[in-house]
Design an enzyme around this catalytic site. Structure first.
Site, PDB file in Angstrom:
ATOM      1  N   GLY A  40      70.447  28.788  33.511  1.00 13.52           N
ATOM      2  CA  GLY A  40      71.455  28.155  34.362  1.00 13.52           C
ATOM      3  C   GLY A  40      71.295  28.544  35.828  1.00 13.52           C
ATOM      4  O   GLY A  40      71.514  27.722  36.724  1.00 13.52           O
ATOM      5  N   LYS A  73      65.256  39.923  27.257  1.00 14.87           N
ATOM      6  CA  LYS A  73      64.112  39.052  27.579  1.00 14.87           C
ATOM      7  C   LYS A  73      62.815  39.605  26.977  1.00 14.87           C
ATOM      8  O   LYS A  73      62.039  38.863  26.373  1.00 14.87           O
ATOM      9  CB  LYS A  73      63.977  38.892  29.092  1.00 14.87           C
ATOM     10  CG  LYS A  73      65.199  38.204  29.657  1.00 14.87           C
ATOM     11  CD  LYS A  73      65.038  37.734  31.056  1.00 14.87           C
ATOM     12  CE  LYS A  73      66.365  37.245  31.623  1.00 14.87           C
ATOM     13  NZ  LYS A  73      66.912  36.081  30.922  1.00 14.87           N
ATOM     14  N   LYS A 127      61.847  28.099  29.159  1.00 16.50           N
ATOM     15  CA  LYS A 127      63.295  28.352  29.157  1.00 16.50           C
ATOM     16  C   LYS A 127      63.792  28.225  30.589  1.00 16.50           C
ATOM     17  O   LYS A 127      63.380  28.970  31.476  1.00 16.50           O
ATOM     18  CB  LYS A 127      63.591  29.755  28.616  1.00 16.50           C
ATOM     19  CG  LYS A 127      64.924  30.359  29.066  1.00 16.50           C
ATOM     20  CD  LYS A 127      66.147  29.707  28.461  1.00 16.50           C
ATOM     21  CE  LYS A 127      67.456  30.012  29.196  1.00 16.50           C
ATOM     22  NZ  LYS A 127      67.759  31.357  29.551  1.00 16.50           N
ATOM     23  N   GLY A 134      74.784  29.041  31.419  1.00 15.29           N
ATOM     24  CA  GLY A 134      75.889  30.012  31.441  1.00 15.29           C
ATOM     25  C   GLY A 134      76.867  29.803  32.603  1.00 15.29           C
ATOM     26  O   GLY A 134      78.081  29.713  32.377  1.00 15.29           O
ATOM     27  N   ASP A 143      67.831  32.344  25.849  1.00 13.91           N
ATOM     28  CA  ASP A 143      66.537  33.022  25.690  1.00 13.91           C
ATOM     29  C   ASP A 143      66.169  33.127  24.210  1.00 13.91           C
ATOM     30  O   ASP A 143      65.025  32.894  23.816  1.00 13.91           O
ATOM     31  CB  ASP A 143      66.587  34.446  26.279  1.00 13.91           C
ATOM     32  CG  ASP A 143      66.696  34.435  27.796  1.00 13.91           C
ATOM     33  OD1 ASP A 143      66.209  33.481  28.419  1.00 13.91           O
ATOM     34  OD2 ASP A 143      67.285  35.381  28.350  1.00 13.91           O
TER      35      ASP A 143
HETATM   36  C1  X2W Z   1      75.092  31.268  26.099  1.00 13.40           C
HETATM   37  C2  X2W Z   1      74.396  29.928  26.109  1.00 13.40           C
HETATM   38  C3  X2W Z   1      73.936  29.467  27.478  1.00 13.40           C
HETATM   39  C4  X2W Z   1      72.891  30.375  28.107  1.00 13.40           C
HETATM   40  C5  X2W Z   1      76.470  31.167  26.812  1.00 13.40           C
HETATM   41  O1  X2W Z   1      77.466  30.852  26.166  1.00 13.40           O
HETATM   42  O2  X2W Z   1      76.496  31.379  28.034  1.00 13.40           O
HETATM   43  C6  X2W Z   1      75.573  32.947  24.401  1.00 13.40           C
HETATM   44  O3  X2W Z   1      75.769  33.824  25.217  1.00 13.40           O
HETATM   45  P1  X2W Z   1      71.833  30.944  30.522  1.00 13.40           P
HETATM   46  O4  X2W Z   1      72.049  30.160  31.773  1.00 13.40           O
HETATM   47  O5  X2W Z   1      70.449  30.892  30.031  1.00 13.40           O
HETATM   48  O6  X2W Z   1      72.371  32.343  30.618  1.00 13.40           O
HETATM   49  N1  X2W Z   1      75.241  31.700  24.751  1.00 13.40           N
HETATM   50  C7  X2W Z   1      75.676  33.250  22.937  1.00 13.40           C
HETATM   51  O7  X2W Z   1      72.213  31.182  27.496  1.00 13.40           O
HETATM   52  O8  X2W Z   1      72.768  30.165  29.469  1.00 13.40           O
END
Ligand code: X2W
Length: 287
Positions: A39, A245, A36, A72, A189
């Site tokens: 961002g 996590k 994983k 994110g 995650d």
């Molecule tokens: C996340 C998807 C992206 C993510 C979001 O919209 O930010 C939800 O929260 P990171 O960089 O791993 O935090 N989806 C439902 O998880 O990004």
């Protein structure tokens, strides 16, 4: 003259290092490793290049990486540009249909393809897809007032197996499909854990921006059983942002993943450190 002596010394050290890695490379021969990539771990072009190189190195050693990414911070900045307000509840983005459109555009479009390009730029063969492709990640609406946030209920892993078997490195954006064709936004995650479970992966590496699970004194716990994780959570030692996590780790282990490592993805060559050295990295959780 001096330069060539130094080069010789460096080359001898490199050769020794490669030789020392052999038992660990053999140990993971043929293994499926789900990684994983959050961002925050994609912060710079250098970090991306180094990560991509590590993925190509793994594949070259007959280890099969499957990447599930987040993004994110990139979603946040696009929503800000479009002046769409956004909020998180328990680490999940409340997602209106309008938000999901932006999430899909950013994750499946920009972020996914930049990881694919980075890997291909290092001589790898990456293929980008999302949890919607071939119904890889089937979701139901998550509980609470989160809108179009999905909880995975089924994983159709065949498409990933066929990519792996053909020598490709799958790069997966965390979107899911509903039973009626809806598009769901899935926490990165959560998606990685579900996909690792569906593949019965040998290992899931959660690359984060912390060094691992810490004890009450703030020291990283390098080896944990699932039972210890539950115990530490009950006692409040594991708390806040670490809970999603560790919960992902427990769910993945329950689904048949052999071990989950929570580690700092900002370290140079983090994945190689974990897989190819005796030192390892972060916190390993096993059944
Ligand atoms: C996340 C998807 C992206 C993510 C979001 O919209 O930010 C939800 O929260 P990171 O960089 O791993 O935090 N989806 C439902 O998880 O990004």
């Amino acid at each position: 003259m001096e330069k060539s002596k130094a080069m010789k010394r460096d080359s001898i050290a490199t050769a020794r290092l490669l030789s020392e890695a052999l038992p660990n490379i053999q140990r993971h021969d043929g293994a499926i490793i789900v990684i994983k990539l959050g961002g925050h771990a994609m912060s710079s072009p250098e970090a991306m290049k180094s990560f991509a190189r590590d993925m190509v190195m793994l594949r070259q050693c007959n280890i099969k990486p499957v990447i599930v990414h987040g993004g994110g911070p990139m979603i946040n900045s696009m929503l800000e540009k479009l002046e769409i307000p956004t909020e998180f509840v328990n680490g999940k983005r409340v997602s209106t249909p309008e938000t999901v459109d932006v999430v899909e555009m950013v994750l499946s479009g920009k972020v996914n393809k930049s990881i694919v390009s980075a890997i291909n730029g290092q001589g790898g063969r990456a293929v980008g897809l999302s949890g919607k492709d071939a119904n890889l990640l089937v979701c139901e609406q998550a509980a609470g007032d989160l809108g179009m946030v999905g909880d995975p209920v089924a994983v159709n892993a065949k498409v990933v197996f066929s990519l792996i078997e053909s020598g490709f490195i799958p790069v997966i954006a965390p979107l899911g499909t509903g039973k009626n064709g809806e598009t769901f936004n899935v926490n990165g995650d959560t998606a990685a854990g579900a996909i690792a479970g569906g593949l019965k992966a040998n290992r899931l590496l959660l690359l984060t921006d912390v060094s691992g699970v810490k004890d009450a004194d703030g020291d990283v716990l390098t080896n944990l059983s699932a039972e210890q994780v539950s115990d530490l959570t009950e006692k409040g030692v594991i708390s806040g942002g670490m809970i999603p996590k560790t919960q992902t780790a427990l769910d993945a282990i329950n689904d048949g993943v052999r071990a989950v490592v929570i580690m700092d993805g900002r370290m140079a060559n983090a994945c190689l450190l974990e897989l190819f050295t005796d030192y390892g990295a972060g916190s390993m959780i096993r059944a």
